[in-house]
Design a protein around this motif. Structure first.
Motif, PDB file in Angstrom:
ATOM      1  N   LEU A 167       0.559 -17.531  11.897  1.00 43.89           N
ATOM      2  CA  LEU A 167      -0.685 -16.732  11.718  1.00 43.89           C
ATOM      3  C   LEU A 167      -0.268 -15.370  11.066  1.00 43.89           C
ATOM      4  N   LEU A 168       0.869 -14.693  11.764  1.00 45.41           N
ATOM      5  CA  LEU A 168       1.212 -13.275  11.252  1.00 45.41           C
ATOM      6  C   LEU A 168       1.537 -13.325   9.883  1.00 45.41           C
ATOM      7  N   VAL A 169       2.482 -14.389   9.589  1.00 46.63           N
ATOM      8  CA  VAL A 169       3.072 -14.599   8.178  1.00 46.63           C
ATOM      9  C   VAL A 169       1.718 -14.676   7.202  1.00 46.63           C
ATOM     10  N   GLY A 170       0.768 -15.477   7.870  1.00 43.31           N
ATOM     11  CA  GLY A 170      -0.334 -15.728   6.949  1.00 43.31           C
ATOM     12  C   GLY A 170      -0.986 -14.270   6.468  1.00 43.31           C
ATOM     13  N   SER A 171      -0.948 -13.528   7.433  1.00 45.30           N
ATOM     14  CA  SER A 171      -1.639 -11.780   7.372  1.00 45.30           C
ATOM     15  C   SER A 171      -0.637 -11.485   6.217  1.00 45.30           C
ATOM     16  N   PHE A 172       0.785 -11.453   6.283  1.00 48.01           N
ATOM     17  CA  PHE A 172       1.423 -10.836   5.377  1.00 48.01           C
ATOM     18  C   PHE A 172       1.389 -11.562   4.041  1.00 48.01           C
ATOM     19  N   LEU A 173       1.174 -12.802   4.201  1.00 46.03           N
ATOM     20  CA  LEU A 173       0.930 -13.349   2.679  1.00 46.03           C
ATOM     21  C   LEU A 173      -0.438 -12.986   1.811  1.00 46.03           C
ATOM     22  N   ASN A 174      -1.223 -12.671   2.709  1.00 44.77           N
ATOM     23  CA  ASN A 174      -2.595 -11.873   2.019  1.00 44.77           C
ATOM     24  C   ASN A 174      -2.011 -10.626   1.402  1.00 44.77           C
ATOM     25  N   VAL A 175      -1.126  -9.716   2.001  1.00 46.32           N
ATOM     26  CA  VAL A 175      -0.690  -8.522   1.293  1.00 46.32           C
ATOM     27  C   VAL A 175       0.090  -9.202   0.134  1.00 46.32           C
ATOM     28  N   VAL A 176       1.072  -9.919   0.124  1.00 42.35           N
ATOM     29  CA  VAL A 176       1.960 -10.460  -1.003  1.00 42.35           C
ATOM     30  C   VAL A 176       1.201 -10.979  -2.064  1.00 42.35           C
ATOM     31  N   ILE A 177       0.125 -11.486  -1.728  1.00 48.13           N
ATOM     32  CA  ILE A 177      -0.836 -12.323  -3.085  1.00 48.13           C
ATOM     33  C   ILE A 177      -1.615 -11.036  -3.701  1.00 48.13           C
ATOM     34  N   TYR A 178      -1.948 -10.347  -2.997  1.00 50.80           N
ATOM     35  CA  TYR A 178      -2.660  -9.067  -3.572  1.00 50.80           C
ATOM     36  C   TYR A 178      -1.805  -8.111  -4.288  1.00 50.80           C
ATOM     37  N   ARG A 179      -0.723  -7.745  -3.515  1.00 56.56           N
ATOM     38  CA  ARG A 179       0.024  -6.715  -4.210  1.00 56.56           C
ATOM     39  C   ARG A 179       1.274  -6.880  -5.244  1.00 56.56           C
ATOM     40  N   ILE A 180       1.742  -7.970  -5.108  1.00 56.64           N
ATOM     41  CA  ILE A 180       3.001  -8.395  -6.020  1.00 56.64           C
ATOM     42  C   ILE A 180       2.603  -8.300  -7.484  1.00 56.64           C
ATOM     43  N   PRO A 181       1.335  -9.261  -7.870  1.00 57.47           N
ATOM     44  CA  PRO A 181       0.802  -8.974  -9.283  1.00 57.47           C
ATOM     45  C   PRO A 181       0.612  -7.100  -9.659  1.00 57.47           C
ATOM     46  N   ILE A 182      -0.105  -6.651  -8.753  1.00 57.26           N
ATOM     47  CA  ILE A 182      -0.057  -5.406  -9.168  1.00 57.26           C
ATOM     48  C   ILE A 182       1.107  -4.622  -9.335  1.00 57.26           C
ATOM     49  N   MET A 183       2.162  -4.756  -8.592  1.00 59.18           N
ATOM     50  CA  MET A 183       3.376  -4.250  -8.476  1.00 59.18           C
ATOM     51  C   MET A 183       4.119  -4.639  -9.907  1.00 59.18           C
ATOM     52  N   LEU A 184       4.083  -5.845 -10.326  1.00 60.38           N
ATOM     53  CA  LEU A 184       4.587  -6.262 -11.482  1.00 60.38           C
ATOM     54  C   LEU A 184       4.163  -5.664 -12.686  1.00 60.38           C
ATOM     55  N   LYS A 185       2.692  -5.512 -12.578  1.00 61.20           N
ATOM     56  CA  LYS A 185       2.027  -4.938 -13.902  1.00 61.20           C
ATOM     57  C   LYS A 185       2.384  -3.277 -13.846  1.00 61.20           C
ATOM     58  N   ARG A 186       2.688  -2.734 -12.812  1.00 58.77           N
ATOM     59  CA  ARG A 186       2.968  -1.287 -12.978  1.00 58.77           C
ATOM     60  C   ARG A 186       4.423  -1.252 -13.665  1.00 58.77           C
ATOM     61  N   GLU A 187       5.256  -2.108 -13.114  1.00 58.82           N
ATOM     62  CA  GLU A 187       6.826  -2.190 -13.417  1.00 58.82           C
ATOM     63  C   GLU A 187       6.652  -2.356 -15.076  1.00 58.82           C
ATOM     64  N   TRP A 188       6.036  -3.278 -15.717  1.00 56.88           N
ATOM     65  CA  TRP A 188       5.859  -3.745 -16.837  1.00 56.88           C
ATOM     66  C   TRP A 188       5.002  -2.399 -17.646  1.00 56.88           C
ATOM     67  N   LYS A 189       4.176  -1.684 -17.232  1.00 54.16           N
ATOM     68  CA  LYS A 189       3.707  -0.323 -17.802  1.00 54.16           C
ATOM     69  C   LYS A 189       5.009   0.399 -18.093  1.00 54.16           C
ATOM     70  N   ALA A 190       5.459   0.719 -16.931  1.00 50.59           N
ATOM     71  CA  ALA A 190       6.374   1.842 -16.856  1.00 50.59           C
ATOM     72  C   ALA A 190       7.898   1.229 -17.856  1.00 50.59           C
ATOM     73  N   ASP A 191       8.072   0.053 -18.029  1.00 49.71           N
ATOM     74  CA  ASP A 191       8.894  -0.402 -18.945  1.00 49.71           C
ATOM     75  C   ASP A 191       8.455  -0.234 -20.435  1.00 49.71           C
ATOM     76  N   CYS A 192       7.275  -0.438 -20.451  1.00 50.14           N
ATOM     77  CA  CYS A 192       6.533  -0.350 -21.991  1.00 50.14           C
ATOM     78  C   CYS A 192       6.671   1.329 -22.252  1.00 50.14           C
ATOM     79  N   ILE A 193       6.283   2.001 -21.608  1.00 52.22           N
ATOM     80  CA  ILE A 193       6.325   3.657 -21.684  1.00 52.22           C
ATOM     81  C   ILE A 193       7.717   4.014 -21.851  1.00 52.22           C
TER      82      ILE A 193
END
Length: 302
Positions: A23-49
């Motif tokens: 249950l606790l891991v599932g709560s953390f997975l909600n964070v992972v599911i939401y944040r990992i794509p945003i983190m990746l897109k920010r990283e890609w933006k920084a690489d492009c800049i």
């Protein structure tokens, strides 16, 4: 007393412990599911800049134009604290108890009363139930702990792919190598050779399929993440499991895809994420693969 011995003598407590932990891991997975794509897109933006600043001279590249991307607040799996997307209210510890907080708050933010999606407790509860199923099936052993990690990974990858059609390498590849490492250490139920061949075959099978599809249709029909996900499943379950995984994922994917087109009028040119079907097929193969194959052989009279 050794914790393994205690769990073996108290199987109900073992399953209950897995349920609470998951249950606790599932709560953390909600964070992972939401944040990992945003983190990746920010990283890609920084690489492009960074690429633009290196390749273009000052007349062509204006750093001030991209300042708001460069100076974005720190954003990772721990910072900033989770907050309400509507009012920005920071979620307290009491408001972040898996499932119970959602029920206690009546699915509404405590400050602005905006709705909280039922998806969050569903992911938490699904994670716990699937984890208990794995623990019940495989019992008290180190391999069970590894399979719980695999289960949590498949849940996260499925939801990320469903939301964004991304299967991040920073999740897929470490778990792929972990599957091979477990075989090296003798913890896995399959040999090192079976694991390595499974990873190679899993990748190459879908690579050939994608290349043939592209040759015939002149379109990309499958992303590289799908190839790596099947390689991951091959590394954990062995090459023998790949035909069943491919059959189950293609069968369910075809039914869902055709249903979306016929009943919901979905544009057939809009791609459908294949990762959730691969992950589901892999999980089914993990638990019931042998029984399914035996049923088929009996049905075929083999």
């Amino acid at each position: 007393m050794n914790i393994f011995v205690y769990f073996e003598s108290n199987p109900e407590f073992f399953l209950f412990s897995v349920f609470l932990l998951s249950l606790l891991v599932g709560s953390f997975l909600n964070v992972v599911i939401y944040r990992i794509p945003i983190m990746l897109k920010r990283e890609w933006k920084a690489d492009c800049i960074g690429f633009l600043s290196d390749e273009l001279d000052q007349k062509e590249f204006n750093p001030e134009q991209y300042a708001h991307h460069i100076n974005e607040e720190t954003f990772n799996l721990s910072v900033p604290r989770s907050r309400c997307p509507s009012c920005g209210h920071k979620i307290t510890a009491l408001e972040n108890i898996p499932v119970l907080s959602w029920l206690f708050l009546k699915a509404k933010c405590s400050q602005c009363q905006s709705s909280i999606s039922i998806r969050y407790p569903i992911i938490e509860l699904s994670t716990a139930l699937l984890s208990v199923l794995v623990a019940y099936y495989f019992g008290v052993q180190w391999y069970t702990l590894a399979l719980l990690v695999l289960t949590w990974t498949l849940i996260a990858l499925s939801m990320i792919d469903f939301d964004t059609q991304l299967l991040p390498d920073n999740i897929t590849l470490p778990i792929l190598w972990l599957g091979i490492l477990l075989s090296v250490l003798g913890i896995s139920s399959i040999s090192l050779m079976t694991s390595v061949i499974g990873a190679i075959a899993g990748y190459l099978i879908l690579w050939f399929v994608s290349q043939i599809f592209k040759l015939v249709t002149k379109k990309d029909g499958m992303g590289g993440g799908d190839l790596k996900l099947l390689a991951l499943l091959g590394a954990w379950l062995g090459w023998q499991a790949l035909p069943l995984i491919l059959f189950l994922s293609a069968f369910v994917g075809a039914i869902v895809g055709i249903s979306l087109i016929i009943f919901l009028g979905r544009d057939k040119n809009i791609p459908i994420p294949f990762g959730p079907y691969l992950a589901s097929a892999g999980f089914i193969s993990l638990l019931w693969g042998e029984q399914i194959k035996q049923f088929y052989f009996n049905l075929a009279g083999i």
